[in-house]
Design an enzyme around this catalytic site. Structure first.
Site, short mmCIF file in Angstrom:
data_model
loop_
_atom_site.label_atom_id
_atom_site.label_comp_id
_atom_site.label_asym_id
_atom_site.label_seq_id
_atom_site.Cartn_x
_atom_site.Cartn_y
_atom_site.Cartn_z
CB SER A 108 4.73 3.52 -3.05
OG SER A 108 4.56 2.51 -2.38
CG ASP A 158 7.70 4.27 4.47
OD1 ASP A 158 6.92 3.57 4.87
OD2 ASP A 158 8.15 4.45 3.21
CG HIS A 189 4.68 4.57 2.19
ND1 HIS A 189 5.93 4.05 1.94
CD2 HIS A 189 4.13 4.27 0.96
CE1 HIS A 189 6.00 3.10 0.77
NE2 HIS A 189 4.73 3.52 0.04
C1 MLT Z 1 5.27 -2.79 -2.85
O1 MLT Z 1 4.41 -3.87 -3.08
O2 MLT Z 1 5.90 -2.55 -4.04
C2 MLT Z 1 5.60 -2.23 -1.91
O3 MLT Z 1 5.02 -2.71 -0.90
C3 MLT Z 1 4.89 -0.65 -1.87
C4 MLT Z 1 3.47 -0.74 -1.85
O4 MLT Z 1 2.88 -0.76 -2.92
O5 MLT Z 1 2.79 -0.82 -0.95
#
Ligand code: MLT
Length: 208
Positions: A108, A158, A189
């Site tokens: 992520s 996701d 996700h």
């Molecule tokens: C981010 O901010 O890198 C992406 O939205 C993934 C997350 O951290 O939720």
């Protein structure tokens, strides 16, 4: 293994028990820390050295690797600065612990900074596994990734990363010369068993 505060990121380091495996740079998701991906690292690359920094940006107290303005809206100037900071840390840690260039394993937010680091500071990484990554840089910089291996695993359901966005990231990295394998799993996700299996198989192929 304890958390180390020397070097420019708070981090954990686990030395290699198996020298043939490249080290892994473990990059956690939003709200995680340097402890989060250690068990995953041991599972997908048994015996590899593990280097696991904690993101320096705090969002409501939750560590991240760069600033965002809203969900999916990124501060690109901060992304560039933070990717460079992370690449500098990798170089420091390589010297401190006598390591070859690591393969990033990011989830992520950690996958996103790994992709940005590949594009902005290609020499810092030998490759990457990007779990639920998305495009951060609206215009990808000219980079020469020179066949570096990259595995992108996306989730078909996701809610944070649309499948077209992940496909765009794969194209950005391919265009820069990476050897990209992109798979979309029947997942959200969060990680699934298929993520673990595919990551382990991919990393086994990178052992010398
Ligand atoms: C981010 O901010 O890198 C992406 O939205 C993934 C997350 O951290 O939720």
């Amino acid at each position: 293994m304890t958390t180390a505060t020397k070097l420019s990121f708070v981090h954990r380091f686990e030395p290699a028990a198996e020298q043939k495996r490249p080290p892994l740079l473990l990059l956690h998701g939003t709200g995680g820390d340097e402890n989060d991906l250690i068990d995953l690292g041991r599972l997908v690359a048994p015996g590899a050295a593990l280097l696991s920094p904690r993101g320096k940006v705090l969002e409501g107290g939750m560590p991240r690797f760069f600033r965002r303005l809203a969900e999916g809206v990124f501060d690109e100037a901060d992304v560039k600065r933070r990717a460079s900071e992370l690449a500098d840390f990798v170089n420091e840690a390589r010297e401190e612990y006598s390591l070859p260039a690591p393969i990033a394993l990011g989830f992520s937010n950690g996958a996103n900074i790994a992709a940005a680091t590949l594009l902005l500071r290609p020499d810092a990484l030998a490759g990457a596994v990007l779990l639920r990554a998305m495009v951060l840089l609206s215009e990808a910089p000219e980079a020469d990734l020179n066949g570096k291996p990259v595995l992108i695993l996306s989730g078909a359901m996701d809610p944070i990363v649309p499948t077209a966005n992940a496909a765009h990231l794969a194209r950005q990295l391919q265009h820069a010369g990476a050897n990209v394998e992109h798979r979309t799993l029947p997942a959200s996700h969060g990680l699934s068993q298929a993520d673990v299996t595919l990551t382990r198989d991919f990393l086994a192929k990178q052992a010398r």
